[in-house]
Design a protein around this motif. Sequence first.
Motif, PDB file in Angstrom:
ATOM      1  N   GLN A 157       0.825  -1.230   0.098  1.00  0.00           N
ATOM      2  CA  GLN A 157      -0.178  -0.044   0.086  1.00  0.00           C
ATOM      3  C   GLN A 157       0.821   1.131  -0.046  1.00  0.00           C
ATOM      4  O   GLN A 157       2.085   1.162   0.570  1.00  0.00           O
ATOM      5  N   ASP A 158       0.342   2.418  -0.420  1.00  0.00           N
ATOM      6  CA  ASP A 158       1.120   3.469  -0.607  1.00  0.00           C
ATOM      7  C   ASP A 158       1.150   4.112   0.875  1.00  0.00           C
ATOM      8  O   ASP A 158       0.177   4.275   1.414  1.00  0.00           O
ATOM      9  N   PRO A 159       2.425   4.673   1.207  1.00  0.00           N
ATOM     10  CA  PRO A 159       2.602   5.094   2.507  1.00  0.00           C
ATOM     11  C   PRO A 159       2.056   6.606   2.713  1.00  0.00           C
ATOM     12  O   PRO A 159       1.845   7.117   3.705  1.00  0.00           O
ATOM     13  N   ARG A 160       1.432   7.086   1.579  1.00  0.00           N
ATOM     14  CA  ARG A 160       1.064   8.540   1.763  1.00  0.00           C
ATOM     15  C   ARG A 160      -0.513   8.340   1.911  1.00  0.00           C
ATOM     16  O   ARG A 160      -1.033   9.529   2.223  1.00  0.00           O
ATOM     17  N   SER A 161      -1.052   7.418   1.522  1.00  0.00           N
ATOM     18  CA  SER A 161      -2.702   7.343   1.830  1.00  0.00           C
ATOM     19  C   SER A 161      -3.341   6.146   2.979  1.00  0.00           C
ATOM     20  O   SER A 161      -4.290   6.114   3.297  1.00  0.00           O
ATOM     21  N   ALA A 162      -2.396   5.154   3.047  1.00  0.00           N
ATOM     22  CA  ALA A 162      -2.522   3.968   4.008  1.00  0.00           C
ATOM     23  C   ALA A 162      -1.608   3.844   4.992  1.00  0.00           C
ATOM     24  O   ALA A 162      -0.440   3.691   4.907  1.00  0.00           O
ATOM     25  N   ALA A 207       8.819  12.264   5.573  1.00  0.00           N
ATOM     26  CA  ALA A 207       8.470  12.675   4.118  1.00  0.00           C
ATOM     27  C   ALA A 207       9.475  12.217   3.216  1.00  0.00           C
ATOM     28  O   ALA A 207       9.419  11.865   2.015  1.00  0.00           O
ATOM     29  N   ALA A 208      10.868  12.526   3.915  1.00  0.00           N
ATOM     30  CA  ALA A 208      11.968  12.083   3.184  1.00  0.00           C
ATOM     31  C   ALA A 208      12.083  10.745   2.798  1.00  0.00           C
ATOM     32  O   ALA A 208      12.623  10.282   1.764  1.00  0.00           O
ATOM     33  N   TRP A 209      11.555   9.769   3.869  1.00  0.00           N
ATOM     34  CA  TRP A 209      11.912   8.565   3.647  1.00  0.00           C
ATOM     35  C   TRP A 209      10.755   7.923   2.604  1.00  0.00           C
ATOM     36  O   TRP A 209      11.057   7.046   1.596  1.00  0.00           O
ATOM     37  N   ILE A 210       9.689   8.453   2.441  1.00  0.00           N
ATOM     38  CA  ILE A 210       8.883   8.357   1.634  1.00  0.00           C
ATOM     39  C   ILE A 210       8.941   8.729   0.135  1.00  0.00           C
ATOM     40  O   ILE A 210       9.314   7.817  -0.765  1.00  0.00           O
ATOM     41  N   ASP A 211       9.814   9.653  -0.099  1.00  0.00           N
ATOM     42  CA  ASP A 211      10.499  10.054  -1.355  1.00  0.00           C
ATOM     43  C   ASP A 211      11.590   9.070  -1.813  1.00  0.00           C
ATOM     44  O   ASP A 211      11.628   8.570  -2.785  1.00  0.00           O
ATOM     45  N   GLU A 212      12.361   8.682  -0.743  1.00  0.00           N
ATOM     46  CA  GLU A 212      13.184   7.627  -0.919  1.00  0.00           C
ATOM     47  C   GLU A 212      12.831   6.377  -1.515  1.00  0.00           C
ATOM     48  O   GLU A 212      13.388   5.712  -2.446  1.00  0.00           O
ATOM     49  N   MET A 213      11.758   6.008  -0.796  1.00  0.00           N
ATOM     50  CA  MET A 213      11.178   4.649  -1.062  1.00  0.00           C
ATOM     51  C   MET A 213      10.596   4.741  -2.767  1.00  0.00           C
ATOM     52  O   MET A 213      10.696   3.995  -3.333  1.00  0.00           O
ATOM     53  N   LEU A 224       7.064   1.074   5.271  1.00  0.00           N
ATOM     54  CA  LEU A 224       8.014   1.970   5.110  1.00  0.00           C
ATOM     55  C   LEU A 224       8.894   2.236   6.419  1.00  0.00           C
ATOM     56  O   LEU A 224      10.288   1.783   6.047  1.00  0.00           O
ATOM     57  N   LEU A 225       8.243   2.081   7.355  1.00  0.00           N
ATOM     58  CA  LEU A 225       9.021   2.508   8.890  1.00  0.00           C
ATOM     59  C   LEU A 225       9.638   0.956   9.178  1.00  0.00           C
ATOM     60  O   LEU A 225      10.883   0.783   9.486  1.00  0.00           O
ATOM     61  N   TRP A 226       9.228  -0.093   8.917  1.00  0.00           N
ATOM     62  CA  TRP A 226       9.393  -1.401   8.898  1.00  0.00           C
ATOM     63  C   TRP A 226      10.771  -1.630   8.247  1.00  0.00           C
ATOM     64  O   TRP A 226      11.881  -2.114   9.005  1.00  0.00           O
ATOM     65  N   VAL A 227      10.897  -1.259   7.031  1.00  0.00           N
ATOM     66  CA  VAL A 227      12.324  -1.487   6.162  1.00  0.00           C
ATOM     67  C   VAL A 227      13.345  -0.464   6.975  1.00  0.00           C
ATOM     68  O   VAL A 227      14.283  -1.005   7.020  1.00  0.00           O
ATOM     69  N   LYS A 228      12.907   0.440   7.133  1.00  0.00           N
ATOM     70  CA  LYS A 228      13.780   1.730   7.687  1.00  0.00           C
ATOM     71  C   LYS A 228      14.235   1.178   8.960  1.00  0.00           C
ATOM     72  O   LYS A 228      15.532   1.289   9.550  1.00  0.00           O
ATOM     73  N   ALA A 229      13.412   0.621  10.047  1.00  0.00           N
ATOM     74  CA  ALA A 229      13.875   0.321  11.193  1.00  0.00           C
ATOM     75  C   ALA A 229      14.945  -0.964  11.188  1.00  0.00           C
ATOM     76  O   ALA A 229      15.884  -0.920  11.989  1.00  0.00           O
ATOM     77  N   ALA A 230      14.434  -1.743  10.338  1.00  0.00           N
ATOM     78  CA  ALA A 230      15.303  -3.103  10.238  1.00  0.00           C
ATOM     79  C   ALA A 230      16.677  -2.576   9.583  1.00  0.00           C
ATOM     80  O   ALA A 230      17.654  -3.433   9.637  1.00  0.00           O
TER      81      ALA A 230
END
Length: 334
Positions: A162-167, A323-329, A174-180
């Motif tokens: 799902q899209d991190p901007r809407s769901a 916001a930056a992590w979403i752009d990165e993804m 997104l946070l799972w991948v970043k945290a891991a």
Amino acid sequence: MVKFSSIALAVLLAGTSGIALAQDKPNLTIYTYDGFASDWGPGVPLKQGFEATCACTVTFVGADSSIGTLRRVQLEGDTTEADILLGLDTAIAGEARATGLFADHGLSLDNLVLPEAWTDAQFVPFDYSHFAFMHDIDTMPEAPASFEELIALPDTIKIAIQDPRSATPGLGLLLWVKAAYGDRAPEIWAGLKPKILTITREWSESYNLFLEGEADMVLSYTTSPAYHIHDEDDHSIKAALFSEGHFPQIEVAGILKSSDQQDLARDFLAYLASPEGQQFIPTTNWMFPVVDLGDRLDPSFAGLPQPEKTLTIPEEDITANSAAWIDEMLAAVQ
């Protein structure tokens, strides 16, 4: 004739008085996401249960997503009709807090059972689970046990996310991948790109693709199999547990400062987090309750495999960097 007229007048006055009393009932307006407010969601039994104790009327107003409810309240500001916003999660609580629209709840929440200790003064949790990828053991008997194992699978294996901007699940992934993986997150996203069938706006769209066989795996929750067990007697849907650990979703509710029903709103949040309110959550929202229900927890939740490790990111880091992590993804997968 006079006697009849007196009786009729008394009945009429009694009826009028009843209407007046009904109109005098305070109304508690709760903005939430559509699934919560639906006929099959937790809203119906929670409304009935709380109204039986409050001499009030509860009105749920649904939106397409919990992020959508926050955006609506931000647009409406102090003119909003909402007394409570219900359905945010800890990933967007910091952004919500920064709006300055929420009041302290003032509740003692000492009896909660959560993946992490709860000290939030503004938001009250009402359910939780961990994000995970679902697979069907009839078509995928062996699931990957990490993101790297998922990446190593043939590119014919497709996932729906799902899209991190809407769901909120999309943001959770997104946070799972970043945290891991931290700074390696773009590498993981690039590896996942060939596997991504689609990025849907909402969870239901991607989950339906999985159920229809279009996707081999779908981002959902470790508690999602409970629905299939309870409603369909289907034990084939499983959550793949990853060795990196999993990121949790804790859903919360908060009182708007602009509400003229502060006490009533506080009473509702206390009810929501009580065993009486929590008993409705598991088999309507398919998440774990935030209190120990003992033998009142439906058997479909018993034995569901759960992560050994819960990953977290401090709220201030999420607020500052999401916001930056979403752009990165998006740059890595598009």
